[in-house]
Design a protein around this motif. Structure first.
Motif, short mmCIF file in Angstrom:
data_model
loop_
_atom_site.label_atom_id
_atom_site.label_comp_id
_atom_site.label_asym_id
_atom_site.label_seq_id
_atom_site.Cartn_x
_atom_site.Cartn_y
_atom_site.Cartn_z
N ARG A 94 0.81 -1.22 0.00
CA ARG A 94 0.00 0.00 0.00
C ARG A 94 0.84 1.26 0.00
N THR A 95 2.01 1.23 0.68
CA THR A 95 2.79 2.47 0.79
C THR A 95 4.18 2.27 0.17
N PRO A 96 4.82 3.38 -0.28
CA PRO A 96 6.14 3.27 -0.90
C PRO A 96 7.18 2.63 0.01
N GLY A 97 7.17 2.98 1.30
CA GLY A 97 8.17 2.43 2.22
C GLY A 97 8.11 0.92 2.27
N GLU A 98 6.89 0.37 2.40
CA GLU A 98 6.75 -1.09 2.45
C GLU A 98 7.20 -1.73 1.15
N ALA A 99 6.87 -1.07 0.02
CA ALA A 99 7.25 -1.63 -1.28
C ALA A 99 8.78 -1.72 -1.39
N VAL A 100 9.50 -0.71 -0.89
CA VAL A 100 10.96 -0.74 -1.00
C VAL A 100 11.52 -1.89 -0.16
N VAL A 101 11.00 -2.06 1.06
CA VAL A 101 11.51 -3.14 1.91
C VAL A 101 11.27 -4.49 1.24
N GLN A 102 10.08 -4.67 0.66
CA GLN A 102 9.79 -5.92 -0.03
C GLN A 102 10.72 -6.12 -1.22
N LEU A 103 11.00 -5.02 -1.94
CA LEU A 103 11.88 -5.13 -3.11
C LEU A 103 13.27 -5.58 -2.70
N MET A 104 13.75 -5.08 -1.53
CA MET A 104 15.09 -5.48 -1.08
C MET A 104 15.11 -6.96 -0.70
N ILE A 105 14.02 -7.43 -0.04
CA ILE A 105 13.95 -8.85 0.29
C ILE A 105 13.95 -9.68 -0.99
N PHE A 106 13.16 -9.22 -1.97
CA PHE A 106 13.11 -9.91 -3.27
C PHE A 106 14.50 -9.99 -3.89
N GLY A 107 15.25 -8.88 -3.84
CA GLY A 107 16.58 -8.87 -4.43
C GLY A 107 17.52 -9.86 -3.75
N LEU A 108 17.42 -9.97 -2.42
CA LEU A 108 18.32 -10.90 -1.71
C LEU A 108 17.98 -12.34 -2.06
N LEU A 109 16.67 -12.65 -2.14
CA LEU A 109 16.31 -14.03 -2.50
C LEU A 109 16.70 -14.33 -3.94
N LEU A 110 16.61 -13.30 -4.80
CA LEU A 110 17.04 -13.48 -6.20
C LEU A 110 18.53 -13.84 -6.23
N ALA A 111 19.33 -13.13 -5.40
CA ALA A 111 20.75 -13.44 -5.33
C ALA A 111 20.96 -14.88 -4.88
N LEU A 112 20.15 -15.34 -3.92
CA LEU A 112 20.26 -16.73 -3.45
C LEU A 112 19.99 -17.69 -4.60
N SER A 113 18.97 -17.37 -5.42
CA SER A 113 18.64 -18.27 -6.52
C SER A 113 19.77 -18.31 -7.56
N TRP A 114 20.51 -17.20 -7.71
CA TRP A 114 21.60 -17.21 -8.68
C TRP A 114 22.76 -18.07 -8.19
N LEU A 115 22.90 -18.19 -6.86
CA LEU A 115 23.90 -19.14 -6.35
C LEU A 115 23.55 -20.56 -6.79
N ARG A 116 22.25 -20.86 -6.86
CA ARG A 116 21.82 -22.21 -7.21
C ARG A 116 22.11 -22.55 -8.67
N VAL A 117 22.26 -21.51 -9.54
CA VAL A 117 22.61 -21.78 -10.93
C VAL A 117 24.06 -21.37 -11.21
N ASP A 118 24.91 -21.45 -10.19
CA ASP A 118 26.36 -21.26 -10.34
C ASP A 118 26.74 -19.90 -10.90
N ALA A 119 26.07 -18.85 -10.46
CA ALA A 119 26.46 -17.51 -10.90
C ALA A 119 26.86 -16.70 -9.68
N THR A 120 28.00 -17.09 -9.04
CA THR A 120 28.39 -16.45 -7.79
C THR A 120 28.72 -14.97 -7.98
N ASP A 121 29.42 -14.66 -9.09
CA ASP A 121 29.73 -13.26 -9.39
C ASP A 121 28.49 -12.41 -9.39
N LEU A 122 27.47 -12.92 -10.08
CA LEU A 122 26.24 -12.15 -10.22
C LEU A 122 25.49 -12.08 -8.92
#
Lengths: 101, 311, 101
Positions: free
Chosen positions: B26-54
Motif C-alpha cells: 500500500r505504501t512506498p516504504g513497504e514496497a521498498v523493503v519488499q523489493l530489497m527482500i526480493f533482491g536478496l532471495l534473487l541473489a540466493l537463486s543465482w547461487l543455485r545456478v552457479d552464478a556467484t559473481d552475479l
C-alpha cells in the motif's frame, strides 16, 4: 524431472511479465519505478538460468557478463528516474514536505 | 538431488509470489523493503545456478544500492502516503491479458528451445589463458566484450551527471546529527571497507569479485559517510570529484585508443592483458563508487550543499 | 573425529535455523516496531552465530575461518548500530507526538 535451471527461467519469465504489467498499468510513478526494477530482475533471472542450460560443466559466462552489465545499467536508470521524480515532486508541491523526524 | 529440486521449486515459486506482494504494497516504504527482500532471495537463486559473481553483484547493487537510492528518494516524497489506485479498468484488463499471453508464449519458447546446444561456453574457456584473468566472467566483461563495459561505464557516467544536474539546491530535508554509537560504528567500519574494497578488486582476477562488486562496496562507504557527522564527500573539492568520476571512462577510452596500434579497439596483446585489466578495474572501481555515491546524494537532495543539521 | 565435527556442525546449524525461524515468526507476529526489532536484533544474530560456527567446523583453511568470523562480527556491529538508530528515531517520533498533545 525438470532441470532446476528451467524452473528459474520460467519463474523469471513470469516475474518480468508481472513487472511489465505493473509498469504499464500503475499510475503512481514511484510504483512504476519499483515495477521496472522487478521487470529487469525477471529478465536477469531468465538470462542467468539460460547460462546454466548444460547440466554439467561450467556455466556460460557470456550471458552472465551481460547480466553483470545490465545490473549496473538498471541501477543507473533507477537513479535517473528517482532524480526526475524528486524534481517533479519539488516542482509540484514546494510546501508539502513530510516532516522527516 | 530430489531435495535440491524441491528447494529450487520452492525458491522459484516464492520469487514469483514475492514479486506480486512487492507490487501490491500500500505504501512506498513497504514496497521498498519488499523489493530489497526480493533482491536478496534473487541473489540466493543465482547461487543455485552457479552464478556467484552475479549473486554478489545483485546482493550489493540490485538489492543494497537500489534500496538505498529508493529510500533516499522517499525522504523527499514521503514514506507513508498510500499509493493512489491504478488506472481505469478499460486499460487494466487488456494489458493484463496481453501480458499473460506474452508470458505463456515466452514460457513455451523457453521450454521448446531448452535442449538446443549451449552457446559460447567452450569458446570462452578455450581462450581463457590468453585473456589475462582466470575468472571467466571477468574475461567476458573486460576482455572479450570490453566494448560493452566501456559503454556501460559511459552510461553510468551520464546517469551520474544527469542526477547531478537535476538535483536542485536546497531540496534536502534536515538530518539529525548521528549519535556517538554511529560514530563508533564508522570508526570501526571505515578501515574494514578500505580493506575489503581492494581485496574485492584483486580477487576478481581468479574468483568471484571484481570492479562492480568493489565499486558497490565503496559507494556503501560513501553513503554511510554522507549520513555521518562530517559528510566529507560533499565537501571534497569539485575538481577531485569530477576527476574521480570520469577516471574510469577516460582511462578505458584511452586504453581503447592505445590498442588501435595493435589493429583493434580494446584487443589487448596477451602478455599485457593482465596489467591493463587490473588498471582498468581499479579506475572503474573508483568511478563506480563515486557515481553511485553521487546518485545517492542526489536522490536524497543533498548534493549541492551540506545537509542542514538540526541540533 | 570427523564424525564428531560433522555432528557438531549439523547440531549448530539446526539450532541456528530454529532461531532464524523464531525471529521470523516474531517479526511477523509481534505487535509494534520495538518488539519486532527485539526479535531481529537478538534472535537473528544468535542464529547467524550458530550457523557460522557450524560452517567453521567444516573448514580447514584458517583464512576462510577468519573470513567467516569477520562476516559475523560485521553483521553484529551493523545490526546493533542499525537497531539503535531505528529505536532512536522511534523514540524521537514518540516524544514529538507527546509534545503535541
Amino acid at each position: 524431472m525438470p532441470p532446476p535451471a528451467l524452473l528459474y527461467a520460467l519463474a523469471g519469465i513470469w516475474i518480468s511479465v508481472i513487472g511489465l504489467r505493473s509498469v504499464l498499468v500503475e499510475e503512481h510513478f514511484f510504483r512504476k519505478i519499483v515495477a521496472s526494477n522487478i521487470f529487469g530482475s525477471g529478465v536477469f533471472l531468465v538470462l542467468v538460468a539460460l547460462a546454466r542450460r548444460a547440466p554439467e560443466g561450467p556455466p556460460d559466462p557470456v550471458p552472465q557478463g551481460m547480466v553483470l552489465t545490465g545490473i549496473v545499467v538498471a541501477v543507473s536508470a533507477t537513479a535517473l528516474m528517482l532524480a526526475l521524480l524528486g524534481h517533479l515532486h519539488d516542482l509540484e508541491k514546494p510546501d508539502n514536505q513530510e516532516d522527516p523526524s | 538431488m530430489t531435495t535440491g529440486l524441491v528447494f529450487d521449486a520452492v525458491l522459484a515459486f516464492s520469487l514469483v509470489v514475492l514479486a506480486i506482494i512487492t507490487l501490491r504494497q500500500r505504501t512506498p516504504g513497504e514496497a521498498v523493503v519488499q523489493l530489497m527482500i526480493f533482491g536478496l532471495l534473487l541473489a540466493l537463486s543465482w547461487l543455485r545456478v552457479d552464478a556467484t559473481d552475479l549473486a554478489l553483484t545483485e546482493a550489493a547493487i540490485g538489492s543494497g544500492v537500489t534500496g538505498a537510492l529508493l529510500l533516499a528518494a522517499l525522504r523527499r516524497t514521503g514514506f507513508g502516503k498510500p499509493f493512489p489506485s491504478a488506472v481505469s479498468a478499460w486499460l487494466r484488463y487488456p494489458v493484463t491479458i496481453g501480458c499473460a499471453l506474452l508470458g505463456v508464449v515466452l514460457s513455451l519458447v523457453v521450454m521448446h528451445t531448452w535442449d538446443s546446444p549451449a552457446g559460447l561456453t567452450d569458446l570462452a574457456y578455450a581462450h581463457l589463458k590468453e585473456s589475462g584473468t582466470q575468472n571467466p566472467v571477468t574475461a567476458v566483461i573486460l576482455n572479450y566484450r570490453s566494448i560493452d563495459t566501456l559503454l556501460e561505464i559511459g552510461v553510468l557516467l551520464v546517469a551520474a551527471l544527469s542526477v547531478y544536474t537535476l538535483s536542485g539546491p536546497a531540496s534536502g530535508t534536515p538530518v539529525k546529527p548521528p549519535g556517538p554509537i554511529f560514530r563508533f560504528y564508522m570508526r570501526i567500519m571505515t578501515p574494514i571497507f578500505w580493506l575489503v574494497v581492494p581485496y574485492m578488486v584483486w580477487v576478481g582476477g581468479r574468483a568471484p569479485g571484481g570492479a562492480f562488486q568493489a565499486g558497490a562496496l565503496l559507494s556503501g562507504l560513501g553513503a554511510l559517510t554522507l549520513l555521518g557527522p562530517s559528510p566529507w564527500p560533499l565537501r571534497l573539492k569539485r575538481r577531485v570529484v569530477r576527476w574521480g568520476l570520469t577516471l574510469g571512462f577516460s582511462l578505458f577510452l584511452a586504453a581503447a585508443a592505445w590498442m588501435w596500434q595493435y589493429g583493434n579497439l580494446l584487443a589487448y596483446p596477451p602478455d599485457q592483458a593482465k596489467n591493463w585489466i587490473l588498471l582498468i578495474e581499479i579506475a572503474c572501481t573508483l568511478s563506480i563508487g563515486i557515481s553511485l555515491t553521487i546518485m545517492f546524494a542526489g536522490c536524497a537532495g543533498w548534493l549541492h550543499e551540506d545537509p542542514k543539521r538540526a541540533s | 573425529m570427523m564424525i564428531i565435527l560433522d555432528l557438531l556442525s549439523i547440531l549448530l546449524i539446526c539450532l541456528g535455523l530454529f532461531f532464524f525461524f523464531a525471529s521470523a515468526v516474531g517479526l511477523l507476529r509481534f505487535p509494534d516496531t520495538l518488539c519486532r526489532m527485539h526479535a531481529l536484533a537478538k534472535a537473528d544474530n544468535l542464529a547467524l552465530g550458530c550457523v557460522i560456527l557450524g560452517a567453521m567446523y567444516q573448514q580447514d583453511d584458517p583464512l576462510v575461518i577468519g573470513k567467516l568470523f569477520l562476516i559475523w562480527a560485521v553483521t553484529l556491529l551493523s545490526s546493533a548500530t542499525g537497531g539503535f538508530l531505528l529505536a532512536q528515531r522511534i523514540r524521537r517520533k514518540f516524544l514529538a507526538r507527546e509534545g503535541e498533545v
